[in-house]
Design a protein around this motif. Structure first.
Motif, mmCIF file in Angstrom:
data_model
loop_
_atom_site.group_PDB
_atom_site.id
_atom_site.type_symbol
_atom_site.label_atom_id
_atom_site.label_comp_id
_atom_site.label_asym_id
_atom_site.label_seq_id
_atom_site.Cartn_x
_atom_site.Cartn_y
_atom_site.Cartn_z
ATOM 1 N N LEU A 165 0.857 -1.173 0.000
ATOM 2 C CA LEU A 165 0.000 0.000 0.000
ATOM 3 C C LEU A 165 0.898 1.229 0.000
ATOM 4 O O LEU A 165 1.717 1.414 0.900
ATOM 5 C CB LEU A 165 -0.921 0.008 1.222
ATOM 6 C CG LEU A 165 -1.961 -1.114 1.273
ATOM 7 C CD1 LEU A 165 -2.747 -1.048 2.568
ATOM 8 C CD2 LEU A 165 -2.903 -1.045 0.077
ATOM 9 N N THR A 167 1.327 5.577 -0.795
ATOM 10 C CA THR A 167 0.682 6.881 -0.901
ATOM 11 C C THR A 167 1.230 7.574 -2.135
ATOM 12 O O THR A 167 2.442 7.801 -2.222
ATOM 13 C CB THR A 167 0.953 7.740 0.339
ATOM 14 O OG1 THR A 167 0.464 7.070 1.500
ATOM 15 C CG2 THR A 167 0.262 9.095 0.218
ATOM 16 N N TYR A 184 -6.455 13.756 3.941
ATOM 17 C CA TYR A 184 -6.120 12.766 2.926
ATOM 18 C C TYR A 184 -5.387 11.593 3.573
ATOM 19 O O TYR A 184 -4.394 11.772 4.269
ATOM 20 C CB TYR A 184 -5.254 13.374 1.833
ATOM 21 C CG TYR A 184 -4.862 12.372 0.768
ATOM 22 C CD1 TYR A 184 -5.763 12.011 -0.224
ATOM 23 C CD2 TYR A 184 -3.614 11.762 0.781
ATOM 24 C CE1 TYR A 184 -5.430 11.078 -1.185
ATOM 25 C CE2 TYR A 184 -3.274 10.827 -0.175
ATOM 26 C CZ TYR A 184 -4.185 10.495 -1.156
ATOM 27 O OH TYR A 184 -3.840 9.564 -2.100
ATOM 28 N N GLY A 186 -5.422 8.378 1.639
ATOM 29 C CA GLY A 186 -5.615 7.345 0.636
ATOM 30 C C GLY A 186 -4.350 6.579 0.307
ATOM 31 O O GLY A 186 -3.232 7.092 0.417
ATOM 32 N N ASN A 187 -4.544 5.349 -0.114
ATOM 33 C CA ASN A 187 -3.449 4.488 -0.556
ATOM 34 C C ASN A 187 -3.816 3.829 -1.867
ATOM 35 O O ASN A 187 -4.991 3.698 -2.211
ATOM 36 C CB ASN A 187 -3.152 3.392 0.475
ATOM 37 C CG ASN A 187 -2.675 3.940 1.793
ATOM 38 O OD1 ASN A 187 -3.355 3.816 2.794
ATOM 39 N ND2 ASN A 187 -1.503 4.538 1.802
ATOM 40 N N LEU A 188 -2.787 3.398 -2.606
ATOM 41 C CA LEU A 188 -2.953 2.569 -3.775
ATOM 42 C C LEU A 188 -2.238 1.246 -3.556
ATOM 43 O O LEU A 188 -1.283 1.163 -2.770
ATOM 44 C CB LEU A 188 -2.399 3.272 -5.021
ATOM 45 C CG LEU A 188 -3.135 4.540 -5.465
ATOM 46 C CD1 LEU A 188 -2.394 5.200 -6.614
ATOM 47 C CD2 LEU A 188 -4.574 4.228 -5.861
ATOM 48 N N ASP A 205 -5.450 -2.447 -10.816
ATOM 49 C CA ASP A 205 -6.473 -1.434 -11.042
ATOM 50 C C ASP A 205 -7.678 -1.987 -11.799
ATOM 51 O O ASP A 205 -7.690 -2.054 -13.032
ATOM 52 C CB ASP A 205 -5.863 -0.258 -11.811
ATOM 53 C CG ASP A 205 -6.779 0.941 -11.899
ATOM 54 O OD1 ASP A 205 -7.929 0.845 -11.436
ATOM 55 O OD2 ASP A 205 -6.344 1.979 -12.423
ATOM 56 N N CYS A 339 -8.388 3.499 -7.329
ATOM 57 C CA CYS A 339 -8.829 4.749 -6.700
ATOM 58 C C CYS A 339 -8.424 4.687 -5.224
ATOM 59 O O CYS A 339 -8.707 3.700 -4.535
ATOM 60 C CB CYS A 339 -10.335 4.919 -6.843
ATOM 61 S SG CYS A 339 -11.003 6.386 -6.039
ATOM 62 N N SER A 340 -7.769 5.717 -4.747
ATOM 63 C CA SER A 340 -7.206 5.660 -3.396
ATOM 64 C C SER A 340 -8.262 5.773 -2.303
ATOM 65 O O SER A 340 -8.011 5.375 -1.159
ATOM 66 C CB SER A 340 -6.159 6.769 -3.218
ATOM 67 O OG SER A 340 -6.743 8.038 -3.440
ATOM 68 N N THR A 341 -9.444 6.320 -2.616
ATOM 69 C CA THR A 341 -10.445 6.508 -1.576
ATOM 70 C C THR A 341 -11.773 5.882 -2.013
ATOM 71 O O THR A 341 -11.806 4.808 -2.569
ATOM 72 C CB THR A 341 -10.616 8.016 -1.275
ATOM 73 O OG1 THR A 341 -10.943 8.704 -2.486
ATOM 74 C CG2 THR A 341 -9.340 8.608 -0.709
ATOM 75 N N MET A 417 -10.011 2.075 -2.509
ATOM 76 C CA MET A 417 -9.274 1.424 -1.435
ATOM 77 C C MET A 417 -9.872 1.683 -0.055
ATOM 78 O O MET A 417 -9.743 0.847 0.843
ATOM 79 C CB MET A 417 -7.813 1.854 -1.485
ATOM 80 C CG MET A 417 -7.053 1.342 -2.707
ATOM 81 S SD MET A 417 -7.093 -0.468 -2.873
ATOM 82 C CE MET A 417 -6.231 -0.970 -1.388
#
Length: 441
Positions: A165, A167, A184, A186-188, A205, A339-341, A417
């Motif tokens: 994960l 950032t 913020y 979020g992670n990918l 993805d 999408c991170s969020t 995520m």
């Protein structure tokens, strides 16, 4: 001067008042592109339908969205060979083009290119001059004429691949970023992918229709850059590259066409990301299990049989779509691991405006996509709750875009995520088209 508009979907067909109720209902679902409702209703209406050509249309459109491309091609071939009179010239042409696009998706590039060229010749011989869009599509496949289709090979065992994960690092963030009221976090998710013996982090993805590389990465890999330009993300120019093979753990994917983003569109905005693994590869895996607690992806040797208490709730329409419900109201979300969020769109707002108005706060944020920065007026919801199957989902602080009409803001929202990280285990089964989530963290 004659001009013809080619429709990918059936949108102009009408039915007489004497048509059976089943025909009228299924026709309405197809015309309105209500694919989840079609998936639920077609099995019970199929035997009652009067018009065989309508049944074939419904089956083909649904098969194309349930990872059964070969069956969709066969249904369209039967439709075109047996029901030309019922379809009419323009609609038949639309379905012929759709069939060729699906054939191209299968990797039969020469067949797709030659078929589209025949359509162009037919149109021009009848006096149609506006065929530029078709010529662009024909070239899209003609460039790949001598390349082989995508293939996947693997040992007959469960294959586990670790993920990280991360950032995303956005350059010059202070110059364009409006952070908004929500902190913020979020992670990918990236997985290790090897190309020509070197390992690269690829974002896993499900929101990307195809695998994507940044230009600097494609050139570092020594890939063959194809001699054409393409449109990426609706408006930005890009390239395509040929990957002869890549490895994901013990899985080998051969003959992959990847899209390449031009440096000036993205490199100055985001760093630390090399590539995106999209649905062209992910859909080739019958099942992917995301074990968030172990930070591990598992590609099982045999897909998990769909549990008796589970119904199909996934479709592929470019990206991956998820069916959910709130207070018995159906919801459709993009299931987007890239999408991170998580975020909600105008469709959700229109369904629950009264409830939202009592709790939401107005805010403005900046968002980044390939080559584009958007300042967006949004609402910050303190909580969003809904059901996925029999599993309740509750997320805190979710942004909602109440009036966006952008293509990417179709449906009711995007579950990224933030949604996935709420659970220990997620099963994405693309054989039986279901998602199952277990054990909230």
């Amino acid at each position: 001067m004659k001009k013809v508009v080619l429709l990918i979907f059936l949108g102009l067909m009408t039915f007489s008042m004497s048509a059976q109720e089943a025909d009228t209902h299924i026709a309405s679902l197809v015309n309105n592109e209500e694919w989840f409702a079609l998936a639920e209703d077609l099995p019970q209406y199929r035997d009652s339908m009067q018009a065989d050509y309508l049944r074939l249309i419904a089956e083909a459109m649904l098969q194309a969205r349930t990872n059964r491309t070969e069956e969709a091609v066969a249904a369209l071939a039967k439709l075109l060979s047996e029901h030309q009179a019922e379809l009419g010239t323009q609609t038949a042409l639309s379905f012929a083009l759709l069939r060729l696009q699906l054939i191209g998706k299968q990797g039969h590039y020469a067949e797709a290119a030659d078929g589209i060229q025949r359509i162009i010749n037919q149109l021009e011989s009848s006096g149609v001059t506006d065929t530029q869009a078709l010529r662009t599509l024909q070239k899209h496949y003609a460039v790949l004429r001598n390349y082989a289709p995508l293939s996947v090979s693997r040992p007959e065992k469960d294959i586990a691949v670790p993920f990280r994960l991360i950032t995303p690092q956005v350059t010059k963030r202070e110059e364009w970023m409006r952070g908004g009221k929500k902190a913020y976090k979020g992670n990918l998710m990236t997985i290790p992918v090897s190309v020509h013996g070197k390992e690269y982090p690829f974002i896993f993805d499900t929101g990307a229709g195809a695998t994507f590389l940044f230009e600097k990465t494609a050139r570092e890999m020594g890939l063959t850059i194809l001699p054409d330009t393409v449109t990426v993300n609706g408006s930005q120019k890009g390239l395509r590259a040929w990957i002869d093979s890549l490895q994901i753990g013990e899985i080998t994917c051969r003959n992959l066409v990847a899209y390449v983003g031009l440096s000036d569109a993205i490199d100055t905005l985001i760093t630390g990301v090399d590539a995106i693994l999209g649905m062209d590869i992910i859909a080739a895996f019958p099942e992917t299990q995301l074990h968030m607690d172990k930070q591990q992806l598992v590609f099982p040797a045999h897909p998990t049989p769909m549990p008796q208490d589970t119904k199909p709730n996934l479709l592929i329409d470019g990206s991956l779509l998820l069916r959910a419900k709130k207070d018995s109201v159906p919801l459709t979300f993009h299931l987007d691991t890239g999408c991170s969020t998580a975020e909600l769109y105008s469709g959700y707002y229109n369904k629950f405006a009264a409830e939202i108005g009592n709790t939401a706060q107005k805010d403005t944020i900046s968002t980044l996509s390939y080559g584009q920065i958007h300042n967006m007026e949004v609402l910050l919801l303190p909580r969003a709750s809904f059901m996925v199957g029999d599993q309740p989902v509750s997320m805190e602080e979710v942004y909602l875009y109440p009036s966006s009409g952008e293509y990417l803001h179709q449906h009711d929202g995007r579950m990224g995520m933030d949604f996935l990280r709420a659970f220990n285990s997620i099963t994405i089964n693309l054989k039986d088209m279901y998602l199952k989530i277990d054990s909230p963290q």
